[in-house]
Motif scaffolding. Structure first.
Motif, PDB file in Angstrom:
ATOM      1  N   UNK A   1     -32.044 -17.157  54.173  1.00  0.00           N
ATOM      2  CA  UNK A   1     -32.434 -18.531  53.887  1.00  0.00           C
ATOM      3  C   UNK A   1     -32.741 -18.725  52.402  1.00  0.00           C
ATOM      4  N   UNK A   2     -32.515 -19.935  51.938  1.00  0.00           N
ATOM      5  CA  UNK A   2     -32.920 -20.333  50.596  1.00  0.00           C
ATOM      6  C   UNK A   2     -33.485 -21.741  50.685  1.00  0.00           C
TER       7      UNK A   2
ATOM      8  N   UNK B   1     -27.494 -17.701  67.196  1.00  0.00           N
ATOM      9  CA  UNK B   1     -26.931 -18.751  66.347  1.00  0.00           C
ATOM     10  C   UNK B   1     -25.587 -19.269  66.844  1.00  0.00           C
ATOM     11  N   UNK B   2     -24.996 -18.607  67.823  1.00  0.00           N
ATOM     12  CA  UNK B   2     -23.672 -18.993  68.303  1.00  0.00           C
ATOM     13  C   UNK B   2     -23.700 -20.419  68.867  1.00  0.00           C
ATOM     14  N   UNK B   3     -22.805 -21.271  68.382  1.00  0.00           N
ATOM     15  CA  UNK B   3     -22.722 -22.644  68.885  1.00  0.00           C
ATOM     16  C   UNK B   3     -23.624 -23.627  68.178  1.00  0.00           C
ATOM     17  N   UNK B   4     -24.501 -23.166  67.270  1.00  0.00           N
ATOM     18  CA  UNK B   4     -25.383 -24.074  66.549  1.00  0.00           C
ATOM     19  C   UNK B   4     -24.635 -24.723  65.391  1.00  0.00           C
ATOM     20  N   UNK B   5     -24.685 -26.057  65.336  1.00  0.00           N
ATOM     21  CA  UNK B   5     -24.056 -26.775  64.238  1.00  0.00           C
ATOM     22  C   UNK B   5     -25.054 -27.516  63.380  1.00  0.00           C
ATOM     23  N   UNK B   6     -26.250 -27.740  63.941  1.00  0.00           N
ATOM     24  CA  UNK B   6     -27.315 -28.443  63.228  1.00  0.00           C
ATOM     25  C   UNK B   6     -28.660 -27.844  63.617  1.00  0.00           C
ATOM     26  N   UNK B   7     -29.682 -28.168  62.832  1.00  0.00           N
ATOM     27  CA  UNK B   7     -31.059 -27.820  63.171  1.00  0.00           C
ATOM     28  C   UNK B   7     -31.680 -29.045  63.822  1.00  0.00           C
ATOM     29  N   UNK B   8     -32.108 -28.916  65.051  1.00  0.00           N
ATOM     30  CA  UNK B   8     -32.677 -30.058  65.780  1.00  0.00           C
ATOM     31  C   UNK B   8     -34.027 -30.480  65.199  1.00  0.00           C
TER      32      UNK B   8
ATOM     33  N   UNK C   1     -38.215 -30.564  51.186  1.00  0.00           N
ATOM     34  CA  UNK C   1     -37.586 -29.278  50.881  1.00  0.00           C
ATOM     35  C   UNK C   1     -36.335 -29.096  51.738  1.00  0.00           C
ATOM     36  N   UNK C   2     -35.219 -28.773  51.056  1.00  0.00           N
ATOM     37  CA  UNK C   2     -33.980 -28.488  51.771  1.00  0.00           C
ATOM     38  C   UNK C   2     -33.876 -26.991  52.030  1.00  0.00           C
ATOM     39  N   UNK C   3     -33.542 -26.638  53.272  1.00  0.00           N
ATOM     40  CA  UNK C   3     -33.342 -25.247  53.668  1.00  0.00           C
ATOM     41  C   UNK C   3     -31.857 -25.028  53.936  1.00  0.00           C
ATOM     42  N   UNK C   4     -31.332 -23.927  53.423  1.00  0.00           N
ATOM     43  CA  UNK C   4     -29.973 -23.490  53.732  1.00  0.00           C
ATOM     44  C   UNK C   4     -30.087 -22.161  54.471  1.00  0.00           C
ATOM     45  N   UNK C   5     -29.503 -22.093  55.673  1.00  0.00           N
ATOM     46  CA  UNK C   5     -29.607 -20.902  56.515  1.00  0.00           C
ATOM     47  C   UNK C   5     -28.250 -20.226  56.656  1.00  0.00           C
ATOM     48  N   UNK C   6     -28.238 -18.918  56.473  1.00  0.00           N
ATOM     49  CA  UNK C   6     -27.036 -18.114  56.670  1.00  0.00           C
ATOM     50  C   UNK C   6     -27.279 -17.152  57.836  1.00  0.00           C
ATOM     51  N   UNK C   7     -26.324 -17.022  58.760  1.00  0.00           N
ATOM     52  CA  UNK C   7     -26.495 -16.053  59.841  1.00  0.00           C
ATOM     53  C   UNK C   7     -26.430 -14.631  59.287  1.00  0.00           C
ATOM     54  N   UNK C   8     -26.934 -13.642  60.014  1.00  0.00           N
ATOM     55  CA  UNK C   8     -26.812 -12.252  59.557  1.00  0.00           C
ATOM     56  C   UNK C   8     -25.349 -11.857  59.465  1.00  0.00           C
ATOM     57  N   UNK C   9     -25.012 -10.873  58.629  1.00  0.00           N
ATOM     58  CA  UNK C   9     -23.601 -10.509  58.386  1.00  0.00           C
ATOM     59  C   UNK C   9     -22.792 -10.242  59.643  1.00  0.00           C
ATOM     60  N   UNK C  10     -23.409  -9.602  60.638  1.00  0.00           N
ATOM     61  CA  UNK C  10     -22.662  -9.268  61.849  1.00  0.00           C
ATOM     62  C   UNK C  10     -22.288 -10.496  62.668  1.00  0.00           C
ATOM     63  N   UNK C  11     -22.864 -11.658  62.306  1.00  0.00           N
ATOM     64  CA  UNK C  11     -22.592 -12.888  63.060  1.00  0.00           C
ATOM     65  C   UNK C  11     -21.755 -13.894  62.263  1.00  0.00           C
ATOM     66  N   UNK C  12     -21.228 -13.500  61.100  1.00  0.00           N
ATOM     67  CA  UNK C  12     -20.503 -14.434  60.240  1.00  0.00           C
ATOM     68  C   UNK C  12     -19.300 -15.069  60.917  1.00  0.00           C
TER      69      UNK C  12
ATOM     70  N   UNK D   1     -26.141 -23.380  58.212  1.00  0.00           N
ATOM     71  CA  UNK D   1     -26.889 -24.574  58.586  1.00  0.00           C
ATOM     72  C   UNK D   1     -27.695 -25.097  57.405  1.00  0.00           C
ATOM     73  N   UNK D   2     -27.937 -26.406  57.398  1.00  0.00           N
ATOM     74  CA  UNK D   2     -28.792 -27.025  56.396  1.00  0.00           C
ATOM     75  C   UNK D   2     -29.705 -28.028  57.080  1.00  0.00           C
ATOM     76  N   UNK D   3     -30.922 -28.139  56.561  1.00  0.00           N
ATOM     77  CA  UNK D   3     -31.850 -29.146  57.069  1.00  0.00           C
ATOM     78  C   UNK D   3     -32.847 -29.480  55.969  1.00  0.00           C
ATOM     79  N   UNK D   4     -33.208 -30.754  55.861  1.00  0.00           N
ATOM     80  CA  UNK D   4     -34.235 -31.184  54.916  1.00  0.00           C
ATOM     81  C   UNK D   4     -35.513 -31.472  55.693  1.00  0.00           C
TER      82      UNK D   4
END
Length: 326
Positions: free
Chosen positions: A308-309, A109-116, A272-283, A289-292
């Motif tokens: 994810x939610x 996930x490092x460096x990701x700002x959006x979902x392509x 559907x909107x997805x909200x993604x959270x990295x695992x705790x060790x990568x916070x 990230x969010x994507x519809x």
């Protein structure tokens, strides 16, 4: 170190009583500081995990003393079965599973700002860039020859399952997610009133999900969709289909799955909107990230690595179908 562990335990205990998701607690500054203190000592972490394992083994041992004959019969039966496809004898609590989950490589996930969002990609490029790297992606043109988005409705699923010889035992070996509804199983959900099923005014909203374990139903479902064209040549979609369906404004709360492989999820109807959270060790290294995902698009995500939610953001029913791939 013991003080930090106790304070973390207290924080999560209070959050659980208040119904606050663990992922939100982990975003708090105080929690991050305590996690940093805990991670500063590798020995302490290993001791913590070893303690959890010891307690678990002790509980299993005590339980086995009281159910020795049952365990013996189960052991004889399991020797002739594939355990990866059996339900657990002793379900493990989510908090324990998360505690012993191996740490992730934050390069996912490092460096990701959006979902392509991509189209027309080759299976080779997909394999190299997305398939097993943990990088989420939306493929926008993978349902060109599908009929599922036109055929799959609540009434379709109800009719298919009512005609199935396995409908009476549809929950055996399968999973059902009631989310915030009152339904106890798939049979009960599919027998809701017609008005509620069709989201008519004045009826209670709903959102459910389930895995399909009925071979007959699987054959019917797969008449209407094919293997996504972008999957790696040697990859196979698992035979278990996952279906999620429900009302606008509803969805799944923040969580992480306990599955073996990444999955693709096809948005057949609704948005559907997805909200993604990295695992705790990568916070500290990765972003939220969010994507519809729109009708006709397929979202590829390793739900075992990303928290994810989801939230249905269209004004019509949402229907999603998907499967894991290896």
């Amino acid at each position: 170190m013991e003080e930090a562990e106790q304070r973390l335990h207290d924080i999560f205990g209070r959050a659980e009583k208040l119904g606050i998701p663990a992922a939100e607690v982990l975003r708090l500054g105080a929690t991050k500081k305590l996690l940093a203190r805990r991670q500063a000592s590798r020995h302490a972490v290993l001791s913590f995990l070893a303690g959890i394992l010891s307690v678990t083994l002790a509980l299993v041992y005590q339980l086995s003393l009281h159910t020795h004959q049952g365990f013996s019969r189960a052991w004889l039966a399991w020797q002739h079965q594939d355990l990866h496809h059996q339900m657990c004898t002793i379900p493990m609590p989510d908090t324990l599973l998360k505690a012993v989950r191996p740490p992730e490589d934050c390069s996912m996930c490092r460096g990701l700002g959006t979902v392509e969002k991509v189209a027309g990609i080759t299976s080779g490029y997909f394999e190299e860039r997305y398939a097993y790297t943990g990088t989420p992606v939306v493929v926008t043109d993978a349902m060109v020859n599908w009929t599922a988005q036109h055929v799959f409705t609540f009434d379709f699923f109800k009719e298919v399952y009512e005609q199935s010889v396995e409908y009476g035992s549809v929950m055996l070996g399968c999973q059902f997610f009631p989310y915030e509804t009152e339904f106890m199983d798939l049979r009960e959900a599919l027998n809701m009133s017609e008005d509620r099923a069709h989201l008519r005014d004045g009826t209670k909203p709903w959102y459910i999900g389930w895995s399909n374990c009925d071979d007959r139903v699987a054959r019917i479902l797969r008449r209407h969709y094919t293997r996504p064209y972008f999957l790696p040549v040697n990859a196979e979609s698992k035979k278990v289909d996952w279906i999620f369906i429900g009302s606008p404004g509803y969805g799944a709360p923040m969580h992480v799955d306990n599955v073996e492989h990444p999955s693709w999820q096809a948005q057949l109807r609704g948005r559907k909107k997805w909200v993604l959270e990295p695992p705790p060790e990568c916070y500290y290294q990765c972003e939220r990230l969010q994507v519809t995902v729109n009708p006709g698009e397929i979202f590829v995500l390793d739900t075992n690595r990303w928290y994810h939610q989801t939230l249905i953001v269209s004004d019509q029913i949402s229907i999603t179908i998907g499967a894991e791939y290896d």
